[in-house]
Design a protein around this motif. Structure first.
Motif, PDB file in Angstrom:
ATOM      1  N   GLY A   1       6.918   1.316  -1.531  1.00  0.00           N
ATOM      2  CA  GLY A   1       7.156  -0.111  -1.349  1.00  0.00           C
ATOM      3  C   GLY A   1       7.454  -0.536   0.078  1.00  0.00           C
ATOM      4  N   GLY A   2       7.005   0.246   1.067  1.00  0.00           N
ATOM      5  CA  GLY A   2       7.173  -0.179   2.465  1.00  0.00           C
ATOM      6  C   GLY A   2       8.250   0.582   3.189  1.00  0.00           C
ATOM      7  N   CYS A   3       8.173   1.935   3.140  1.00  0.00           N
ATOM      8  CA  CYS A   3       9.194   2.774   3.778  1.00  0.00           C
ATOM      9  C   CYS A   3       9.115   2.684   5.302  1.00  0.00           C
ATOM     10  N   GLY A   4       7.928   2.346   5.833  1.00  0.00           N
ATOM     11  CA  GLY A   4       7.761   2.216   7.279  1.00  0.00           C
ATOM     12  C   GLY A   4       7.432   3.522   7.964  1.00  0.00           C
ATOM     13  N   GLU A   5       7.446   4.633   7.231  1.00  0.00           N
ATOM     14  CA  GLU A   5       7.264   5.921   7.885  1.00  0.00           C
ATOM     15  C   GLU A   5       6.108   6.758   7.359  1.00  0.00           C
ATOM     16  N   CYS A   6       5.701   6.526   6.116  1.00  0.00           N
ATOM     17  CA  CYS A   6       4.657   7.375   5.532  1.00  0.00           C
ATOM     18  C   CYS A   6       3.302   7.056   6.160  1.00  0.00           C
ATOM     19  N   ARG A   7       2.321   7.849   5.813  1.00  0.00           N
ATOM     20  CA  ARG A   7       0.977   7.680   6.387  1.00  0.00           C
ATOM     21  C   ARG A   7       0.396   6.321   6.007  1.00  0.00           C
ATOM     22  N   ASP A   8       0.621   5.895   4.749  1.00  0.00           N
ATOM     23  CA  ASP A   8       0.113   4.574   4.335  1.00  0.00           C
ATOM     24  C   ASP A   8       0.729   3.461   5.180  1.00  0.00           C
ATOM     25  N   CYS A   9       2.037   3.514   5.347  1.00  0.00           N
ATOM     26  CA  CYS A   9       2.713   2.490   6.150  1.00  0.00           C
ATOM     27  C   CYS A   9       2.197   2.487   7.575  1.00  0.00           C
ATOM     28  N   ARG A  10       2.142   3.676   8.186  1.00  0.00           N
ATOM     29  CA  ARG A  10       1.753   3.735   9.595  1.00  0.00           C
ATOM     30  C   ARG A  10       0.347   3.204   9.809  1.00  0.00           C
TER      31      ARG A  10
ATOM     32  N   LEU B   1       0.815  -1.219   0.000  1.00  0.00           N
ATOM     33  CA  LEU B   1       0.000   0.000   0.000  1.00  0.00           C
ATOM     34  C   LEU B   1       0.849   1.271   0.000  1.00  0.00           C
ATOM     35  N   CYS B   2       2.125   1.146   0.399  1.00  0.00           N
ATOM     36  CA  CYS B   2       3.014   2.307   0.476  1.00  0.00           C
ATOM     37  C   CYS B   2       3.491   2.697  -0.927  1.00  0.00           C
ATOM     38  N   PRO B   3       3.477   3.984  -1.249  1.00  0.00           N
ATOM     39  CA  PRO B   3       3.967   4.405  -2.578  1.00  0.00           C
ATOM     40  C   PRO B   3       5.454   4.108  -2.779  1.00  0.00           C
TER      41      PRO B   3
HETATM   42 ZN   LIG Z   1       5.539   3.934   3.375  1.00  0.00          ZN
END
Ligand SMILES: [Zn+2]
Length: 354
Positions: free
Chosen positions: A61-70, A57-59
């Motif tokens: 690919g899974g940064c772990g920090e963006c709003r989608d990841c959180r 779901l992260c733009p």
């Molecule tokens: Zn992310």
């Protein structure tokens, strides 16, 4: 090190399971429509599945920090749909609901992840789901969790990419606990008693009575004298001591209920606790079964120790005792009346002498 640098950061939260994580990380770059994560309870399937969903779901690919990841990692992302059974197995109605949700368009992005848990319990609901999983809408990715591939799950499994999880090694569990702030010795003891399950190890760490309870089980071997009344009294005591194992879990569950209530108050949403209550009831059931298994293991260890020192004419009775304990442990999966099961076992152990 070079390997972990290639992994999207979102997978850092998964304990162990390097092969499974590598497979999911690779899959997240070009996902197919369905994945089946197979492995024992507490092996980290759910953490890995949630990390995988965040990567999808992260733009980035899974940064772990963006709003989608959180939001995905907290399982509150609108395009991550978590479906858990409410009864003993997945119902046909729940299967239809899954199909209905799968057909909906994603809310925010181009993709929607459906996380389906406990699919070894898919039972009679499997046919109702097969078509959806075979021909899902292009936007949907199914991530299905199962402890094993049951007969009912075989056909669905054949339509999924399978990723296997093994029980965690004790040292992996210990390191994870230490990273969470647990003192090394306590972490090691909980890791050894947890049977490869991180969730159980976490509970044992907060459970100060655990060692004392195992000692109670061990003591039973010397207290049995072949009398039914003694066996019945000891069985009652052991069942009662199992309730103590639920105390740390209850604290965790109460905190969860309080957090949900606070969240509902903040957002003005109605607080629906039915699903949470069901999940808590299942967790309690599992902790009880784990506790009984750990107790039976401790009792069996007493007979095993005696066997190493016993004269040969006593060996047969000791081996029979261990066999009876083993049999009782296996009977636990059938949800028996635990008190009766334990009474019968203790009567048998008492009659074997030893
Ligand atoms: Zn992310």
């Amino acid at each position: 090190v070079s390997e972990s640098r290639l992994l999207p950061p979102v997978f850092a939260r998964v304990v162990g399971q390097r092969a499974a994580v590598a497979a999911l990380a690779a899959a997240s770059r070009a996902p197919v429509h369905a994945y089946l994560l197979v492995g024992p309870a507490g092996s980290g399937k759910r953490d890995a599945a949630v990390a995988f969903a965040a990567a999808l779901l992260c733009p980035d690919g899974g940064c772990g920090e963006c709003r989608d990841c959180r939001r995905a990692l907290s399982v509150i992302h609108p395009d991550l749909v978590l479906l858990e059974r409410t009864g003993a197995s997945i119902s046909v109605d729940e299967a239809r609901e899954i199909s209905r949700l799968a057909a909906r368009s994603p809310v925010e992005g181009a993709r929607k992840v459906l996380l389906l848990t406990d699919f070894h319990l898919v039972d009679r609901a499997a046919p109702a789901l097969l078509k959806t999983i075979e021909e899902p809408p292009a936007s949907a990715v199914f991530v299905i969790l199962a402890e094993q591939v049951s007969a009912e799950l075989v056909t669905i499994a054949s339509r999924c990419v399978r990723v296997d999880f093994s029980p965690l090694a004790a040292d992996e569990i210990q390191s994870a606990l230490v990273a969470e702030g647990v003192e090394a010795l306590a972490a090691g003891r909980a890791a050894l008693a947890a049977g490869g399950r991180l969730d159980r190890a976490r509970l044992l760490v907060g459970d100060e009575g655990f060692v004392a309870r195992l000692d109670r089980w061990r003591a039973v071997a010397s207290e049995l004298d072949g009398r039914g009344a003694v066996a019945a009294r000891l069985a009652d005591q052991l069942i009662l001591s199992c309730e103590e194992a639920l105390v740390p879990l209850k604290a965790v569950q109460e905190a969860e209920v309080a957090a949900a209530a606070a969240r509902a108050k903040a957002t003005g949403e109605r607080l629906g606790t039915k699903d949470m209550d069901e999940r808590h009831r299942r967790q309690a059931r599992r902790v009880r079964t784990d506790e009984l298994r750990a107790g039976l293991g401790a009792l069996s260890a007493v007979y095993r120790e005696r066997l190493t020192q016993a004269p040969s004419h006593e060996a047969t009775a000791l081996i029979a005792a261990m066999g009876a304990i083993d049999e009782a442990g296996r009977a636990l999966v059938r949800n028996p009346n635990e008190t009766l099961l334990l009474q019968a076992l203790l009567v048998r152990l008492g009659s074997l002498g030893g």
